[in-house]
Every structure is written in structure tokens, then in C-alpha cells.
Design a protein around this motif. Structure first.
Motif, PDB file in Angstrom:
ATOM      1  N   LEU A  22      -4.949 -44.937  13.486  1.00 39.35           N
ATOM      2  CA  LEU A  22      -4.544 -46.146  12.801  1.00 39.35           C
ATOM      3  C   LEU A  22      -3.028 -46.239  12.712  1.00 39.35           C
ATOM      4  CD1 LEU A  22      -6.988 -46.489   9.763  1.00 39.35           C
ATOM      5  CD2 LEU A  22      -6.785 -48.042  11.699  1.00 39.35           C
ATOM      6  N   ALA A  23      -2.519 -47.452  12.809  1.00 37.04           N
ATOM      7  CA  ALA A  23      -1.104 -47.716  12.590  1.00 37.04           C
ATOM      8  C   ALA A  23      -0.986 -48.847  11.586  1.00 37.04           C
ATOM      9  CB  ALA A  23      -0.408 -48.092  13.894  1.00 37.04           C
ATOM     10  N   PHE A  24       0.121 -48.825  10.844  1.00 37.06           N
ATOM     11  CA  PHE A  24       0.383 -49.846   9.835  1.00 37.06           C
ATOM     12  C   PHE A  24       1.829 -50.276   9.997  1.00 37.06           C
ATOM     13  CE2 PHE A  24       0.012 -50.859   5.013  1.00 37.06           C
ATOM     14  CZ  PHE A  24      -0.469 -52.123   5.301  1.00 37.06           C
ATOM     15  N   GLN A  31       0.823 -39.493  12.663  1.00 36.47           N
ATOM     16  CA  GLN A  31       2.121 -38.849  12.843  1.00 36.47           C
ATOM     17  C   GLN A  31       2.939 -38.869  11.557  1.00 36.47           C
ATOM     18  OE1 GLN A  31       4.270 -39.959  16.429  1.00 36.47           O
ATOM     19  NE2 GLN A  31       2.376 -40.699  17.351  1.00 36.47           N
ATOM     20  N   LEU A  32       2.842 -39.962  10.808  1.00 35.82           N
ATOM     21  CA  LEU A  32       3.567 -40.052   9.544  1.00 35.82           C
ATOM     22  C   LEU A  32       3.110 -38.957   8.583  1.00 35.82           C
ATOM     23  CD1 LEU A  32       5.643 -41.680   7.866  1.00 35.82           C
ATOM     24  CD2 LEU A  32       3.720 -43.077   7.063  1.00 35.82           C
ATOM     25  N   ALA A  33       1.805 -38.707   8.542  1.00 33.22           N
ATOM     26  CA  ALA A  33       1.256 -37.706   7.631  1.00 33.22           C
ATOM     27  C   ALA A  33       1.580 -36.288   8.068  1.00 33.22           C
ATOM     28  CB  ALA A  33      -0.259 -37.890   7.504  1.00 33.22           C
ATOM     29  N   GLN A  34       2.060 -36.119   9.286  1.00 30.81           N
ATOM     30  CA  GLN A  34       2.543 -34.804   9.712  1.00 30.81           C
ATOM     31  C   GLN A  34       3.950 -34.544   9.192  1.00 30.81           C
ATOM     32  OE1 GLN A  34       2.155 -34.615  13.982  1.00 30.81           O
ATOM     33  NE2 GLN A  34      -0.063 -34.944  13.926  1.00 30.81           N
ATOM     34  N   ARG A  35       4.661 -35.600   8.831  1.00 31.11           N
ATOM     35  CA  ARG A  35       6.029 -35.464   8.334  1.00 31.11           C
ATOM     36  C   ARG A  35       6.099 -35.505   6.808  1.00 31.11           C
ATOM     37  NH1 ARG A  35       9.983 -38.745  12.494  1.00 31.11           N
ATOM     38  NH2 ARG A  35       9.004 -38.025  14.423  1.00 31.11           N
ATOM     39  N   ILE A  36       5.183 -36.231   6.189  1.00 32.15           N
ATOM     40  CA  ILE A  36       5.195 -36.376   4.737  1.00 32.15           C
ATOM     41  C   ILE A  36       3.870 -35.839   4.197  1.00 32.15           C
ATOM     42  CG2 ILE A  36       5.326 -38.002   2.819  1.00 32.15           C
ATOM     43  CD1 ILE A  36       6.938 -39.840   4.673  1.00 32.15           C
ATOM     44  N   PRO A  37       3.902 -34.830   3.337  1.00 32.95           N
ATOM     45  CA  PRO A  37       2.658 -34.254   2.825  1.00 32.95           C
ATOM     46  C   PRO A  37       1.838 -35.279   2.031  1.00 32.95           C
ATOM     47  CG  PRO A  37       4.524 -32.811   2.373  1.00 32.95           C
ATOM     48  CD  PRO A  37       5.094 -34.115   2.841  1.00 32.95           C
ATOM     49  N   THR A  38       0.544 -35.251   2.209  1.00 31.94           N
ATOM     50  CA  THR A  38      -0.362 -36.111   1.445  1.00 31.94           C
ATOM     51  C   THR A  38      -0.582 -35.500   0.066  1.00 31.94           C
ATOM     52  OG1 THR A  38      -2.256 -34.948   2.393  1.00 31.94           O
ATOM     53  CG2 THR A  38      -1.523 -36.958   3.511  1.00 31.94           C
ATOM     54  N   PRO A  39      -0.995 -36.330  -0.900  1.00 34.19           N
ATOM     55  CA  PRO A  39      -1.180 -37.778  -0.791  1.00 34.19           C
ATOM     56  C   PRO A  39       0.140 -38.521  -0.929  1.00 34.19           C
ATOM     57  CG  PRO A  39      -1.740 -37.062  -2.998  1.00 34.19           C
ATOM     58  CD  PRO A  39      -1.397 -35.817  -2.241  1.00 34.19           C
ATOM     59  N   PHE A  40       0.231 -39.687  -0.282  1.00 29.46           N
ATOM     60  CA  PHE A  40       1.389 -40.549  -0.465  1.00 29.46           C
ATOM     61  C   PHE A  40       0.992 -42.000  -0.243  1.00 29.46           C
ATOM     62  CE2 PHE A  40       1.602 -39.392   4.055  1.00 29.46           C
ATOM     63  CZ  PHE A  40       1.833 -40.608   4.679  1.00 29.46           C
ATOM     64  N   ALA A 371     -14.446 -33.473   7.798  1.00 32.58           N
ATOM     65  CA  ALA A 371     -14.222 -32.043   7.648  1.00 32.58           C
ATOM     66  C   ALA A 371     -12.897 -31.826   6.955  1.00 32.58           C
ATOM     67  CB  ALA A 371     -14.234 -31.360   9.015  1.00 32.58           C
ATOM     68  N   ALA A 372     -12.691 -30.614   6.426  1.00 37.50           N
ATOM     69  CA  ALA A 372     -11.435 -30.285   5.763  1.00 37.50           C
ATOM     70  C   ALA A 372     -10.256 -30.577   6.686  1.00 37.50           C
ATOM     71  CB  ALA A 372     -11.437 -28.819   5.346  1.00 37.50           C
ATOM     72  N   GLY A 373      -9.236 -31.208   6.124  1.00 37.06           N
ATOM     73  CA  GLY A 373      -8.045 -31.536   6.899  1.00 37.06           C
ATOM     74  C   GLY A 373      -8.033 -32.939   7.462  1.00 37.06           C
ATOM     75  N   ASP A 374      -9.181 -33.607   7.482  1.00 38.73           N
ATOM     76  CA  ASP A 374      -9.214 -34.975   8.007  1.00 38.73           C
ATOM     77  C   ASP A 374      -8.368 -35.905   7.132  1.00 38.73           C
ATOM     78  OD1 ASP A 374     -10.859 -34.224  10.038  1.00 38.73           O
ATOM     79  OD2 ASP A 374     -12.667 -35.201   9.266  1.00 38.73           O
ATOM     80  N   LEU A 375      -7.730 -36.859   7.795  1.00 36.38           N
ATOM     81  CA  LEU A 375      -6.867 -37.811   7.108  1.00 36.38           C
ATOM     82  C   LEU A 375      -7.626 -39.102   6.869  1.00 36.38           C
ATOM     83  CD1 LEU A 375      -3.919 -38.311   6.122  1.00 36.38           C
ATOM     84  CD2 LEU A 375      -3.452 -39.233   8.403  1.00 36.38           C
ATOM     85  N   LEU A 376      -7.645 -39.552   5.604  1.00 36.51           N
ATOM     86  CA  LEU A 376      -8.303 -40.800   5.235  1.00 36.51           C
ATOM     87  C   LEU A 376      -7.268 -41.774   4.691  1.00 36.51           C
ATOM     88  CD1 LEU A 376     -11.535 -39.598   3.379  1.00 36.51           C
ATOM     89  CD2 LEU A 376     -11.250 -40.116   5.796  1.00 36.51           C
ATOM     90  N   LEU A 377      -7.634 -43.044   4.755  1.00 41.55           N
ATOM     91  CA  LEU A 377      -6.779 -44.114   4.258  1.00 41.55           C
ATOM     92  C   LEU A 377      -7.556 -44.910   3.223  1.00 41.55           C
ATOM     93  CD1 LEU A 377      -4.599 -46.494   6.378  1.00 41.55           C
ATOM     94  CD2 LEU A 377      -6.326 -47.456   4.879  1.00 41.55           C
ATOM     95  N   ILE A 378      -7.008 -45.030   2.023  1.00 42.33           N
ATOM     96  CA  ILE A 378      -7.580 -45.877   0.981  1.00 42.33           C
ATOM     97  C   ILE A 378      -6.783 -47.176   0.994  1.00 42.33           C
ATOM     98  CG2 ILE A 378      -8.158 -46.108  -1.456  1.00 42.33           C
ATOM     99  CD1 ILE A 378      -8.195 -43.090  -1.662  1.00 42.33           C
TER     100      ILE A 378
END
Length: 433
Positions: A22-24, A31-40, A371-378
Motif C-alpha cells: 500500500l502507498a499513501f 518502506q516508511l515503516a522500516q524507517r519509523i518504528p510502529t505504531p505511528f 503472523a507476528a511482524g505483519d504491518l497493518l493499516l487502521i
């Protein structure tokens, strides 16, 4: 390197050209979540500008000012974006006023609402010369008169009337019925105008109405504005000029795809035009959620999948302190995986790590197997996400990121532990009152 979507930035996150992530607003979220730790939290500047533009276009030809409801999202970068687009501020505290001024909003585009303005707050707003006070009680009106007289200034004021209209929204965000704490009855407002000439330092020449939030039909707006229009005409006939009518906010947004059908800005403004067709004064609007909700998303990772006897729990690193709406209102937010990996559907209760059963984002929600580590978007977290956040369980406030046509900027870093406890200290010095 961040990639850009093959389509123009829109209010809805889309798949990148490769279809994998997904892109926004042109920014690849994986890629953004690889640079900025979640949650954000991430906000699309393009989506906010699009919403501002649609409302401004609908208002073309009217003497109208949009005042963003700062309580929806008070981040300075968001307020600067609003200021640059010519939008003012609807505030409910001196803290929000200071944020708005700091972001570059001129005092003449700031209106002060709220039932509990303190004397200090009113005095502070008078000092900087804000445009108008939306007054909600007779005691507040007299306090405003006293403080304005003490400063040797004249305050401009509007009466917030309570039209006793059901907004058909959640009870906790309904503000226009007689049992709600907001505003005064038309009968009481009529008495204020009858005595307005006794107010030497308050120019009472405005009306204000706001019946609630997340309104998805036109009828409540139409009914409320009809009552405002009737009262305005009565006041004018009685010799009380009304130079400003604040029609409030409340436009709903889409939280649940395929279910929520928001009102179009043009249709909403047409209701204003019809109800106030012969009004020639200034109009004020106070949208909050409408401008920012769908422009924001909350990025979060799966900590673990926890099988239960009756259900499976998907435990995220985001929690109710990052987004209170589901816990507070049982609110629905669409939740989707960022990755496009093909997996079988599984039903989860989606929860956070906070020690409350109410720390639940969704129940019985179908998602591709996680699975653990998967990235979700709310989705649709741009309004009342960070503004209602807390440090419950001593969890630091999440970072905020502004996205703009393939680029991103960190507009609030994740809170440090030392910042969280900065105002605390051991009880070393004991005194008696």
C-alpha cells in the motif's frame, strides 16, 4: 528509495505500481515503516488540501470563512497546512489558541467555542484579539463583559443556540438536543438580545449552532439551519442586527467502506444557501473531522496471534491510548494489511497490549491470515486519534508523519520516557495549606 503511486494522490491508500504494498500520498508504507518504528500516525497533505479545496469551491460566492476545529487534530504541521490554505481555527481552549497562533493563523480568523471557558482563558483571548466568542451561558456573557471592560476593548460575540435537533449520530457526539450541555435555548437567547444594549463592551451580533459530529444525512442540518434562519429574521425585525452566523460543523466521513455514505460538501453548502438565502452577513463554518479524518492512517505491527477457546486474538503494538475511538464509542475503523500477500481469510478480534478489555479495535473481523511482524493499516484516524491520545500504561505518545506527493516529514517524534515523566518528582518538600 520511496516509490510513487501510478495514480494521483487521493484520500484512499492505494497499491503501488507493483501491486505488492500500500502507498499513501505517493509514499510506500512498508518502506516508511522500516524507517519509523510502529505504531505511528501518517497524514496525507494532498488529501487534506483536497478536502479544503472541495469545501472552498462549494462556498464560492459566499462571504464565508472556514475555521478548522482544532480539537480534531492539533498537530502544528496540520495547522500550518490549514493556515497556508486560508483556513482559520475554531478553538475550545487557550492551548488550542496558542497552537493556532504559533502555526501562523491570524487572530481575526480564530473563534472561541466551548461551555467551560475560564476567566483566564477569556482574558487571554481578548488580549490577542480573536475574531469572536461563541457564548454558551449567561454567566459566560457577563464574564466576557467584565473582562473586556477591564481591558478597555469590545468583544464580538455570538450566542450558541441549542435548536433541539437530533443529529442521528452517536449519543456522545450529539450536541444539539435540549438535554445536551451545549448552547442555550432560543427563548434564553431572545432575552440576551433584548438586554444587549446594557453590554457596554460586548458586541452581541452573531448566532452560532452546532448539533453534533459524524452526521451522514442532510436533514438534521436543514432543520437546525431553518430554526437559526427563523430566529435571525425575528432578531432583525426587532432591531438586532446579526452580522455573523456560525453554522458549525459535523460533516461525517467514511469509516466503514460500503456502509457509510458521507454528505458531499456541495450538497451541504446548498442546504446553507437555501436556509440562509437572503442573509448578507458573514458565514463561519467549523469543520474538523471532515477535513482530516480520512487523510490519516495508523500504522501498526502484529506482536503475536493468540489462539483462544472461542476466538483468535490478533495482538497489535498499537493500543487504545493511540486511538481511543473504538474503545470510547465502539467506533468502526477499516483495518487492512499493508502487504498484498495472498493468504486465506481468518476471523480475529483485533486488540492492543493495554491491560483493559476495552483495548479492542475490532471484533470478529475477517483479514488475510496474519503472523507476528505483519504491518497493518487502521484507516481514517486523522481526526480524534492523536488529539485524544494518552500515556496510559506508561506508553509513549506515537510519532506523527506528514506525507506529501511521494515525500514524508516527521512532524512529531515518538515521545521519550524522560518527556513522559518530566513534570513528576518525589515528594521532597512538604508544606501546609
Amino acid at each position: 528509495m520511496f516509490t510513487q503511486t501510478s495514480r494521483p494522490a487521493a484520500q484512499e491508500p492505494v497499491r503501488n505500481a507493483d501491486g505488492e504494498s500500500l502507498a499513501f500520498d505517493g509514499v510506500d508504507l512498508e518502506q516508511l515503516a522500516q524507517r519509523i518504528p510502529t505504531p505511528f500516525h501518517a497524514y496525507s497533505a494532498s488529501a487534506i488540501r483536497q478536502r479544503i479545496g472541495s469545501l472552498q469551491a462549494a462556498l464560492s460566492g459566499l462571504d464565508a470563512t472556514i475555521c478548522f476545529a482544532v480539537k480534531a487534530n492539533p498537530n502544528l504541521a496540520i495547522l500550518q497546512l490549514m493556515a497556508n490554505a486560508g483556513v482559520g481555527a475554531d478553538i475550545v481552549s487557550v492551548g488550542e489558541m496558542r497552537r493556532s497562533l504559533h502555526a501562523g493563523m491570524p487572530p481575526e480568523r480564530i473563534v472561541f467555542s466551548g461551555v467551560g471557558k475560564s476567566a483566564d482563558e477569556i482574558a487571554g483571548a481578548l488580549t490577542v484579539g480573536i475574531h469572536r466568542f461563541n457564548v454558551e451561558s449567561h454567566d459566560e456573557l457577563l464574564t466576557l463583559q467584565h473582562l473586556a471592560e477591564a481591558q478597555g476593548v469590545t468583544a464580538r460575540a455570538a450566542v450558541r443556540i441549542n435548536p433541539d435537533v437530533d443529529a442521528h449520530t452517536h449519543a456522545k457526539i450529539s450536541t444539539g438536543k435540549s438535554e445536551n450541555k451545549f448552547g442555550v435555548s432560543i427563548d434564553e437567547a431572545r432575552r440576551w438580545f433584548a438586554e444587549r444594549r446594557r453590554l457596554s463592551h460586548v458586541q452581541l451580533d452573531g448566532l452560532h449552532v452546532h448539533i453534533g459530529s459524524q452526521i451522514l444525512t442532510l436533514e438534521p442540518f436543514r432543520l437546525a439551519l431553518q430554526r437559526v434562519a427563523e430566529f435571525w429574521r425575528e432578531l432583525e425585525q426587532d432591531g438586532h442586527p446579526i452580522t455573523s452566523i456560525d453554522v458549525g460543523g459535523g460533516l461525517g466521513v467514511c469509516y466503514r467502506a460500503g456502509v457509510d455514505q458521507p454528505v458531499a460538501a456541495a450538497d451541504y453548502v446548498n442546504v446553507i444557501r437555501e436556509a440562509l438565502a437572503d442573509y448578507r452577513g458573514k458565514l463561519l463554518l467549523e469543520p474538523g473531522r471532515y477535513l482530516v479524518a480520512e487523510a490519516g492512517v495508523l500504522l501498526t505491527r502484529v506482536i503475536r496471534v493468540k489462539p483462544g477457546i472461542e476466538r483468535q486474538f490478533l495482538v497489535l503494538d498499537a493500543a487504545m491510548n493511540d486511538l481511543q475511538r473504538p474503545s470510547l464509542y465502539d467506533a468502526w475503523h477499516d483495518i487492512v494489511p499493508v502487504s498484498n500477500a495472498s493468504r486465506p481469510l481468518t476471523t480475529y478480534d483485533i486488540v492492543g497490549p493495554v491491560c483493559e478489555t476495552g483495548d479492542t479495535f475490532a471484533r470478529g473481523r475477517e483479514l488475510p491470515e496474519c503472523a507476528a511482524g505483519d504491518l497493518l493499516l487502521i484507516k481514517a484516524t486523522g481526526a480524534y486519534g492523536t488529539s485524544m491520545a494518552s500515556t496510559y500504561n506508561s506508553r509513549p505518545l506515537a510519532a506523527e508523519v506528514l506525507l506529501n506527493q511521494g515525500r514524508y516529514a516527521l512532524v512529531r517524534r515518538r515521545q521519550h520516557f524522560e518527556e513522559m515523566i518530566a513534570g513528576e518528582q518525589p515528594a521532597r518538600h512538604w508544606e501546609t495549606a
